[in-house]
Design an enzyme around this catalytic site. Structure first.
Site, PDB file in Angstrom:
ATOM      1  N   CYS A   1       7.210  50.245  -1.101  1.00 44.30           N
ATOM      2  CA  CYS A   1       6.768  51.645  -1.074  1.00 44.30           C
ATOM      3  C   CYS A   1       7.426  52.471   0.024  1.00 44.30           C
ATOM      4  CB  CYS A   1       5.255  51.724  -0.935  1.00 44.30           C
ATOM      5  SG  CYS A   1       4.656  51.247   0.685  1.00 44.30           S
TER       6      CYS A   1
ATOM      7  N   CYS B   1       0.418  51.347  -1.493  1.00 43.50           N
ATOM      8  CA  CYS B   1       1.660  50.615  -1.766  1.00 43.50           C
ATOM      9  C   CYS B   1       1.561  49.974  -3.153  1.00 43.50           C
ATOM     10  CB  CYS B   1       1.853  49.557  -0.693  1.00 43.50           C
ATOM     11  SG  CYS B   1       3.122  48.362  -1.089  1.00 43.50           S
TER      12      CYS B   1
ATOM     13  N   CYS C   1       8.640  49.106   4.099  1.00 44.95           N
ATOM     14  CA  CYS C   1       8.172  48.204   3.041  1.00 44.95           C
ATOM     15  C   CYS C   1       9.130  48.253   1.850  1.00 44.95           C
ATOM     16  CB  CYS C   1       6.779  48.618   2.602  1.00 44.95           C
ATOM     17  SG  CYS C   1       6.236  47.813   1.090  1.00 44.95           S
TER      18      CYS C   1
ATOM     19  N   LYS D   1       2.339   4.611   1.501  1.00 45.33           N
ATOM     20  CA  LYS D   1       2.410   5.117   2.873  1.00 45.33           C
ATOM     21  C   LYS D   1       1.899   6.555   2.853  1.00 45.33           C
ATOM     22  CE  LYS D   1       5.574   5.279   6.766  1.00 45.33           C
ATOM     23  NZ  LYS D   1       5.404   6.619   7.271  1.00 45.33           N
TER      24      LYS D   1
ATOM     25  N   CYS E   1       2.821  45.801   5.573  1.00 45.54           N
ATOM     26  CA  CYS E   1       3.069  47.173   5.140  1.00 45.54           C
ATOM     27  C   CYS E   1       1.771  47.951   5.316  1.00 45.54           C
ATOM     28  CB  CYS E   1       3.484  47.161   3.668  1.00 45.54           C
ATOM     29  SG  CYS E   1       3.153  48.705   2.815  1.00 45.54           S
TER      30      CYS E   1
ATOM     31  N   LYS F   1      11.077   3.508   2.016  1.00 46.06           N
ATOM     32  CA  LYS F   1      11.080   4.965   1.856  1.00 46.06           C
ATOM     33  C   LYS F   1      11.650   5.359   0.502  1.00 46.06           C
ATOM     34  CE  LYS F   1       9.629   6.760   5.760  1.00 46.06           C
ATOM     35  NZ  LYS F   1      10.289   7.795   6.446  1.00 46.06           N
TER      36      LYS F   1
ATOM     37  N   ASP G   1       1.261  10.197   4.243  1.00 45.41           N
ATOM     38  CA  ASP G   1       2.018  11.056   5.146  1.00 45.41           C
ATOM     39  C   ASP G   1       1.041  11.991   5.855  1.00 45.41           C
ATOM     40  OD1 ASP G   1       4.334  11.707   6.281  1.00 45.41           O
ATOM     41  OD2 ASP G   1       5.124  12.902   4.632  1.00 45.41           O
TER      42      ASP G   1
ATOM     43  N   TYR H   1      -6.193   1.546   6.980  1.00 48.11           N
ATOM     44  CA  TYR H   1      -5.294   0.468   6.572  1.00 48.11           C
ATOM     45  C   TYR H   1      -5.047  -0.580   7.637  1.00 48.11           C
ATOM     46  CZ  TYR H   1      -2.346   3.880   8.952  1.00 48.11           C
ATOM     47  OH  TYR H   1      -1.850   4.775   9.849  1.00 48.11           O
TER      48      TYR H   1
ATOM     49  N   GLU I   1       0.870  -1.193   0.000  1.00 46.66           N
ATOM     50  CA  GLU I   1       0.000   0.000   0.000  1.00 46.66           C
ATOM     51  C   GLU I   1       0.897   1.231   0.000  1.00 46.66           C
ATOM     52  OE1 GLU I   1      -1.692  -0.387   3.871  1.00 46.66           O
ATOM     53  OE2 GLU I   1      -2.476  -2.372   3.426  1.00 46.66           O
TER      54      GLU I   1
HETATM   55  S1  IVH Z   1       0.339   0.140   8.974  1.00 46.52           S
HETATM   56  C1  IVH Z   1       2.088  -1.641  12.763  1.00 46.52           C
HETATM   57  N1  IVH Z   1      -0.151   1.234   6.626  1.00 46.52           N
HETATM   58  O1  IVH Z   1       3.063   5.192   9.046  1.00 46.52           O
HETATM   59  C2  IVH Z   1       2.091  -0.725  11.663  1.00 46.52           C
HETATM   60  N2  IVH Z   1       0.787   2.584   8.334  1.00 46.52           N
HETATM   61  O2  IVH Z   1       5.724   4.935  10.215  1.00 46.52           O
HETATM   62  C3  IVH Z   1       0.837   0.010  11.557  1.00 46.52           C
HETATM   63  N3  IVH Z   1       1.112   4.924   7.713  1.00 46.52           N
HETATM   64  O3  IVH Z   1       2.070   4.922  12.387  1.00 46.52           O
HETATM   65  C4  IVH Z   1       0.839   0.935  10.451  1.00 46.52           C
HETATM   66  N4  IVH Z   1       0.310   4.759   5.660  1.00 46.52           N
HETATM   67  O4  IVH Z   1       0.700   6.421  10.799  1.00 46.52           O
HETATM   68  C5  IVH Z   1       0.334   1.423   7.871  1.00 46.52           C
HETATM   69  N5  IVH Z   1      -0.676   2.093   4.519  1.00 46.52           N
HETATM   70  C6  IVH Z   1      -0.209   2.280   5.763  1.00 46.52           C
HETATM   71  C7  IVH Z   1       0.254   3.531   6.222  1.00 46.52           C
HETATM   72  C8  IVH Z   1       0.749   3.645   7.518  1.00 46.52           C
HETATM   73  C9  IVH Z   1       0.832   5.572   6.569  1.00 46.52           C
HETATM   74  C10 IVH Z   1       1.728   5.570   8.908  1.00 46.52           C
HETATM   75  C11 IVH Z   1       1.074   5.209  10.212  1.00 46.52           C
HETATM   76  C12 IVH Z   1       2.168   4.598  11.051  1.00 46.52           C
HETATM   77  C13 IVH Z   1       3.380   5.173  10.419  1.00 46.52           C
HETATM   78  C14 IVH Z   1       4.588   4.344  10.700  1.00 46.52           C
END
Ligand code: IVH
Length: 676
Positions: free
Chosen positions: A415, A435, A412, A119, A430, A318, A121, A230, A117
């Site tokens: 101006c 201006c 400023c 990740k 300002c 990452k 942010d 998730y 999946e």
């Molecule tokens: S599973 C035991 N799935 O990433 C692990 N986490 O760095 C449970 N996160 O605390 C997390 N997307 O806030 C999982 N598809 C995803 C995610 C995800 C973002 C975040 C989550 C977690 C953090 C860990």
């Protein structure tokens, strides 16, 4: 006292709640609405009126999603199962190592099945449902105990108040997910904050976290947040066999899930898929810095167990951030249309993630101080996703001692008027009424795409016309003559005619665009749309009282006061009348009052995504689609009905093909409209 309630009314309330929740799901989770916003509002107000009249408010009523009075502090919530973090992998070798470790521990006969999946942010949240109803929402906190943010999370429209139509609803279940903000929304929010003199957020994650952790939930309600679920914590009365099966259950139960969830056997296929997500991530509407790989089978997950803070059964890969280092050659202040001065850095140009970066905003002086940024510093600059470049940190080792700080200017830069920084305010402003920077910014804003959309009247030309004394105010735009333009250095016969034509074409704006174009303090595109939905004509706003504006749901004190101030100022009203005399005619298709009931439109319920260059500007086509009942979305998903393909299409076309979504040309769209 509420009136006594009849069976019929009770049924109607129940049906309205059910229908509104379904439409909310279509709109916010599937991105494929079935009814117009107007129709939604009509049903919503009917429900609200019945609730008030009869005192029956169901626990999953959508009226419970609006903000509640501010709290003093958050309560605490203990997580039944700890909320863990994830181990990171930075290379394919790390991923292979992860797979080997699992095989060593499980000694399986065949390759391991994983899920992949993106990740997200954002901010991790746990949603607890009791007997199918949302009962509590909490942040991760230290993993064992978090904060009670139920009232805030309720305002996020894609969070179900009630578990959807699954056969067995668990007695109690903890569902985990990430609350996040789309990149475009984040950028809009920051622009708005800069305009208002509030500090901007450094990235979408901070914006999401800052929006959820608000004691005043009406602030959370005003931010467009999303959720992707998730994971599952403790679950009573539910038995899921695998992550993939759980995700399918979530979908059925009407929870939003990650944009991609793949079930794959063997680490090679996993790596291939992670690569694909990496390639695709620039097309996602949200920011993602990696992919999460999980052992699919829950029994195996249990067998593997956890380390101190992370599970052994999952890892986050990452992606390399688009980063570069460069030198700050200078720092300058730019003056916005409300006078707010924003510091920005000029870099030695550097290529990051395929684009040359030569400047970036430093947001405000607090942020600059926090990072200790000075002229001459060598800095790390990052472009995450599509987000505009951002100074991450200063490489202090590279300092020579000759670096210079850039304090708030006393005068400023545009101006020379005094600059003030009010107590408790982050912004420096300002005070110059005339201006030139503010005047020019107001004109640029007036002519910009989301406003009057006058092609050819961007920053450079406004600067030129202003410097030649041809425009001092946006009213002057409509007084421009071709002969005046022909005298200017950059203007030949054709370009002069084009600009005159573009100005002429802009004379019939919608009320919402026009209000937005006026640049009233705190009034962005969204508030303008709300105003246009509630006031039929511009004149209806003249001498308006704040209380009359506050009748509109979602409009708060600040906007109401500012709109009222604007429309009670005689000079402003005079300007508006002058615009009318110059031929401006405003239309208002957004006004909800006159068209009760549902009208059917040719593109009702259809979702379109545009890729490539079309014969008409993209925003015009989007407006056309929306005006005919369709929805113009920014990214392709399963709920897209048509991908509208222009010249040089992007990767959205491939995605459409992958998902088997119909692709059509601009001509096909016109046929589609004509046929119905
Ligand atoms: S599973 C035991 N799935 O990433 C692990 N986490 O760095 C449970 N996160 O605390 C997390 N997307 O806030 C999982 N598809 C995803 C995610 C995800 C973002 C975040 C989550 C977690 C953090 C860990």
């Amino acid at each position: 006292m509420p009136e006594k309630i009849s069976e019929d009314i009770r049924n109607e309330i129940e049906k309205l709640v059910k229908d509104l929740n379904y439409h909310c799901y279509r709109y916010y989770v599937l991105d494929s609405p079935l009814i117009s916003d107007k129709e939604y509002d009509r049903l919503y107000f009917r429900l609200k009126r019945l609730e008030e009249q009869y005192g029956l408010v169901l626990p999953d009523s959508p009226t419970q999603r609006v903000g509640a009075p501010p709290l003093d502090k958050f309560g605490k919530v203990k997580h039944t199962e700890p909320m863990l973090s994830l181990d990171n992998a930075f290379s394919w070798e790390d991923m292979e190592e992860f797979d080997k470790r699992i095989k060593r521990l499980l000694k399986p006969d065949e390759d391991i099945e994983y899920t992949v999946e993106p990740k997200y942010d954002g901010l991790a949240i746990e949603l607890t449902y009791r007997n199918g109803l949302l009962y509590k929402a909490s942040t991760r906190g230290d993993g064992y105990e978090g904060e009670d943010v139920t009232r805030n999370i309720r305002t996020i429209k894609s969070v179900p108040m009630k578990i959807g139509p699954v056969s067995a609803v668990p007695e109690e279940i903890d569902i985990r997910g990430e609350v996040y903000m789309d990149i475009s929304e984040f950028e809009k929010l920051n622009e708005e904050r800069e305009r208002k003199g509030e500090p901007s957020f450094a990235n979408p994650r901070n914006a999401a976290a800052g929006s959820v952790r608000q004691l005043d939930s009406s602030i959370t309600a005003s931010r467009r947040l999303h959720l992707a679920c998730y994971g599952v914590g403790s679950a009573k009365g539910a038995d899921f066999r695998s992550q993939f099966e759980f995700i399918q259950w979530l979908k059925k139960a009407r929870f939003p899930v990650p944009a991609v969830v793949k079930e794959l056997k063997g680490i090679d296929k996993v790596i291939q898929t992670v690569r694909e997500i990496g390639d695709k991530r620039k097309d996602f509407s949200f920011e993602t810095d990696g992919a999460v790989i999980k052992v699919n089978d829950f029994r195996l997950q249990k067998q593997l167990g956890m380390k101190t803070r992370e599970p052994r059964w999952a890892i986050a890969y990452k992606f390399a951030a688009h980063q570069g280092t460069t030198k700050i050659l200078d720092i300058q202040g730019s003056v916005g249309r409300t006078g707010v001065i924003t510091p920005f850095a000029i870099f030695e140009p550097v290529r990051i993630g395929g684009v040359t970066v030569s400047r970036s905003t430093l947001h405000n002086w607090d942020e600059m101080k926090r990072k200790d940024i000075k002229i001459g510093d060598t800095v790390v600059v990052e472009r995450a996703g599509d987000v505009i470049p951002h100074v991450m940190s200063v490489i202090k080792e590279k300092r020579t001692g000759r670096e210079k700080p850039f304090p708030v200017p006393e005068r400023c830069p545009a101006c020379g008027s005094k600059v003030v920084r009010e107590q408790g305010e982050v912004a420096a402003r300002c005070v110059g009424l005339n201006c030139p920077a503010q005047v020019q910014e107001r004109i640029i804003h007036f002519a910009s795409r989301g406003a009057m959309d006058i092609e050819g009247l961007g920053e450079k030309n406004v600067e030129l016309l202003y410097s030649k004394g041809l425009i001092n105010h946006f009213v002057d735009i409509f007084k421009l003559k071709k002969d005046d333009l022909l005298k200017l250095p950059r203007f030949a016969e054709k370009s002069s005619q084009n600009l005159i034509d573009a100005i002429e074409k802009s004379k019939h704006p919608t009320l919402s665009r026009f209000i937005y174009a006026l640049g009233i303090l705190h009034v962005g595109e969204y508030a303008s749309k709300l105003l246009a939905g509630n006031f039929e004509k511009l004149e209806d706003l003249y001498h308006i009282k704040p209380d009359d504006i506050l009748q509109i749901r979602q409009i708060g004190d600040k906007i109401a006061a500012s709109v009222s101030d604007f429309f009670t100022d005689n000079k402003n009203l005079h300007t508006l009348d002058e615009l009318k005399k110059l031929g401006l005619r405003i239309v208002n298709p957004d006004f909800a009052g006159k068209s009760r009931g549902r009208e059917t439109k040719p593109l009702d319920g259809l979702t379109f995504v545009i890729t490539g260059t079309l014969p008409k500007p993209r925003n015009e086509v989007e407006e056309l689609v929306e005006s005919l009942g369709g929805h113009a979305a920014s990214s392709v998903s399963k709920s897209t009905d048509y991908v509208l393909v222009g010249e040089n299409p992007g990767s959205k076309l491939e995605k459409a093909k992958d998902l088997g979504i119909k692709t059509i040309s601009y001509e096909d769209l016109l046929m589609l409209i004509a046929r119905q």
